[in-house]
Design a protein around this motif. Structure first.
Motif, PDB file in Angstrom:
ATOM      1  N   MET A   1     100.225 119.030  34.602  1.00  0.00           N
ATOM      2  CA  MET A   1     101.548 119.537  34.249  1.00  0.00           C
ATOM      3  C   MET A   1     102.051 120.418  35.385  1.00  0.00           C
ATOM      4  N   GLU A   2     103.218 120.081  35.866  1.00  0.00           N
ATOM      5  CA  GLU A   2     103.855 120.867  36.920  1.00  0.00           C
ATOM      6  C   GLU A   2     104.582 122.052  36.297  1.00  0.00           C
ATOM      7  N   THR A   3     104.725 123.108  37.072  1.00  0.00           N
ATOM      8  CA  THR A   3     105.481 124.263  36.580  1.00  0.00           C
ATOM      9  C   THR A   3     106.660 124.540  37.516  1.00  0.00           C
ATOM     10  N   ILE A   4     107.704 125.093  36.930  1.00  0.00           N
ATOM     11  CA  ILE A   4     108.851 125.559  37.702  1.00  0.00           C
ATOM     12  C   ILE A   4     108.999 127.041  37.395  1.00  0.00           C
ATOM     13  N   LYS A   5     108.967 127.840  38.441  1.00  0.00           N
ATOM     14  CA  LYS A   5     109.094 129.286  38.283  1.00  0.00           C
ATOM     15  C   LYS A   5     110.570 129.672  38.283  1.00  0.00           C
ATOM     16  N   LEU A   6     110.956 130.404  37.256  1.00  0.00           N
ATOM     17  CA  LEU A   6     112.341 130.851  37.137  1.00  0.00           C
ATOM     18  C   LEU A   6     112.658 131.929  38.168  1.00  0.00           C
ATOM     19  N   ARG A   7     113.823 131.813  38.801  1.00  0.00           N
ATOM     20  CA  ARG A   7     114.314 132.866  39.688  1.00  0.00           C
ATOM     21  C   ARG A   7     115.245 133.782  38.913  1.00  0.00           C
ATOM     22  N   ASP A   8     115.917 133.193  37.923  1.00  0.00           N
ATOM     23  CA  ASP A   8     116.847 133.927  37.076  1.00  0.00           C
ATOM     24  C   ASP A   8     116.333 133.874  35.648  1.00  0.00           C
ATOM     25  N   GLU A   9     117.185 134.200  34.707  1.00  0.00           N
ATOM     26  CA  GLU A   9     116.809 134.202  33.295  1.00  0.00           C
ATOM     27  C   GLU A   9     116.535 132.790  32.783  1.00  0.00           C
ATOM     28  N   TYR A  10     117.250 131.798  33.344  1.00  0.00           N
ATOM     29  CA  TYR A  10     117.107 130.413  32.894  1.00  0.00           C
ATOM     30  C   TYR A  10     117.406 129.458  34.041  1.00  0.00           C
ATOM     31  N   ILE A  11     117.082 128.174  33.824  1.00  0.00           N
ATOM     32  CA  ILE A  11     117.469 127.102  34.734  1.00  0.00           C
ATOM     33  C   ILE A  11     118.053 125.998  33.867  1.00  0.00           C
ATOM     34  N   LYS A  12     119.055 125.313  34.369  1.00  0.00           N
ATOM     35  CA  LYS A  12     119.656 124.221  33.609  1.00  0.00           C
ATOM     36  C   LYS A  12     118.795 122.967  33.743  1.00  0.00           C
ATOM     37  N   LEU A  13     118.842 122.145  32.717  1.00  0.00           N
ATOM     38  CA  LEU A  13     117.987 120.964  32.645  1.00  0.00           C
ATOM     39  C   LEU A  13     118.130 120.058  33.859  1.00  0.00           C
ATOM     40  N   GLY A  14     119.344 119.755  34.258  1.00  0.00           N
ATOM     41  CA  GLY A  14     119.557 118.894  35.426  1.00  0.00           C
ATOM     42  C   GLY A  14     118.947 119.482  36.682  1.00  0.00           C
ATOM     43  N   GLN A  15     119.089 120.792  36.852  1.00  0.00           N
ATOM     44  CA  GLN A  15     118.524 121.477  38.020  1.00  0.00           C
ATOM     45  C   GLN A  15     116.998 121.434  37.982  1.00  0.00           C
ATOM     46  N   ALA A  16     116.421 121.559  36.791  1.00  0.00           N
ATOM     47  CA  ALA A  16     114.960 121.529  36.654  1.00  0.00           C
ATOM     48  C   ALA A  16     114.410 120.160  37.042  1.00  0.00           C
ATOM     49  N   LEU A  17     115.082 119.096  36.629  1.00  0.00           N
ATOM     50  CA  LEU A  17     114.626 117.749  36.988  1.00  0.00           C
ATOM     51  C   LEU A  17     114.668 117.544  38.498  1.00  0.00           C
ATOM     52  N   GLN A  47     122.138 117.076  26.816  1.00  0.00           N
ATOM     53  CA  GLN A  47     123.034 117.992  27.533  1.00  0.00           C
ATOM     54  C   GLN A  47     122.422 118.356  28.882  1.00  0.00           C
ATOM     55  N   ARG A  48     123.085 117.947  29.955  1.00  0.00           N
ATOM     56  CA  ARG A  48     122.592 118.244  31.299  1.00  0.00           C
ATOM     57  C   ARG A  48     122.544 119.749  31.550  1.00  0.00           C
ATOM     58  N   GLY A  49     123.476 120.492  30.936  1.00  0.00           N
ATOM     59  CA  GLY A  49     123.558 121.927  31.146  1.00  0.00           C
ATOM     60  C   GLY A  49     122.695 122.747  30.203  1.00  0.00           C
ATOM     61  N   LYS A  50     121.826 122.092  29.440  1.00  0.00           N
ATOM     62  CA  LYS A  50     120.934 122.810  28.513  1.00  0.00           C
ATOM     63  C   LYS A  50     120.158 123.873  29.290  1.00  0.00           C
ATOM     64  N   LYS A  51     120.200 125.101  28.805  1.00  0.00           N
ATOM     65  CA  LYS A  51     119.501 126.193  29.476  1.00  0.00           C
ATOM     66  C   LYS A  51     118.027 126.202  29.064  1.00  0.00           C
ATOM     67  N   LEU A  52     117.164 126.242  30.063  1.00  0.00           N
ATOM     68  CA  LEU A  52     115.721 126.276  29.830  1.00  0.00           C
ATOM     69  C   LEU A  52     115.201 127.663  30.165  1.00  0.00           C
ATOM     70  N   TYR A  53     114.355 128.172  29.296  1.00  0.00           N
ATOM     71  CA  TYR A  53     113.808 129.519  29.455  1.00  0.00           C
ATOM     72  C   TYR A  53     112.292 129.454  29.571  1.00  0.00           C
ATOM     73  N   ASP A  54     111.680 130.599  29.857  1.00  0.00           N
ATOM     74  CA  ASP A  54     110.233 130.721  29.965  1.00  0.00           C
ATOM     75  C   ASP A  54     109.557 130.078  28.761  1.00  0.00           C
ATOM     76  N   GLY A  55     108.616 129.180  29.009  1.00  0.00           N
ATOM     77  CA  GLY A  55     107.858 128.546  27.941  1.00  0.00           C
ATOM     78  C   GLY A  55     108.378 127.177  27.531  1.00  0.00           C
ATOM     79  N   ASP A  56     109.603 126.814  27.942  1.00  0.00           N
ATOM     80  CA  ASP A  56     110.130 125.500  27.594  1.00  0.00           C
ATOM     81  C   ASP A  56     109.357 124.411  28.342  1.00  0.00           C
TER      82      ASP A  56
END
Length: 69
Positions: A1-17, A47-56
């Motif tokens: 499982m890969e991880t993405i470290k948040l720089r801000d409070e959240y990242i949008k789903l499209g950006q995470a992909l 929703q491409r703009g779905k906000k993802l937070y820590d733990g998602d």
């Protein structure tokens, strides 16, 4: 499982992909999300703009990404 470290409070789903290298462009992300190919925490997300937070957890094309703070 890969991880993405948040720089801000959240990242949008499209950006995470894109950040995980699962899609090449924002247009590709939009297409796979709208086609119902992406799961967020086990639920299909359209929703491409779905906000993802820590733990998602995002699943696409047999790859899993965890969002971490």
């Amino acid at each position: 499982m890969e991880t993405i470290k948040l720089r801000d409070e959240y990242i949008k789903l499209g950006q995470a992909l894109k950040a995980a290298g699962l899609v090449e462009t924002g247009a590709d992300a939009k297409s796979v999300i709208q086609d119902g190919q992406v799961l967020v925490n086990g639920v299909t997300e359209c929703q491409r703009g779905k906000k993802l937070y820590d733990g998602d957890v995002v699943t696409f094309d047999r790859e899993t990404i965890k969002i971490v703070k």
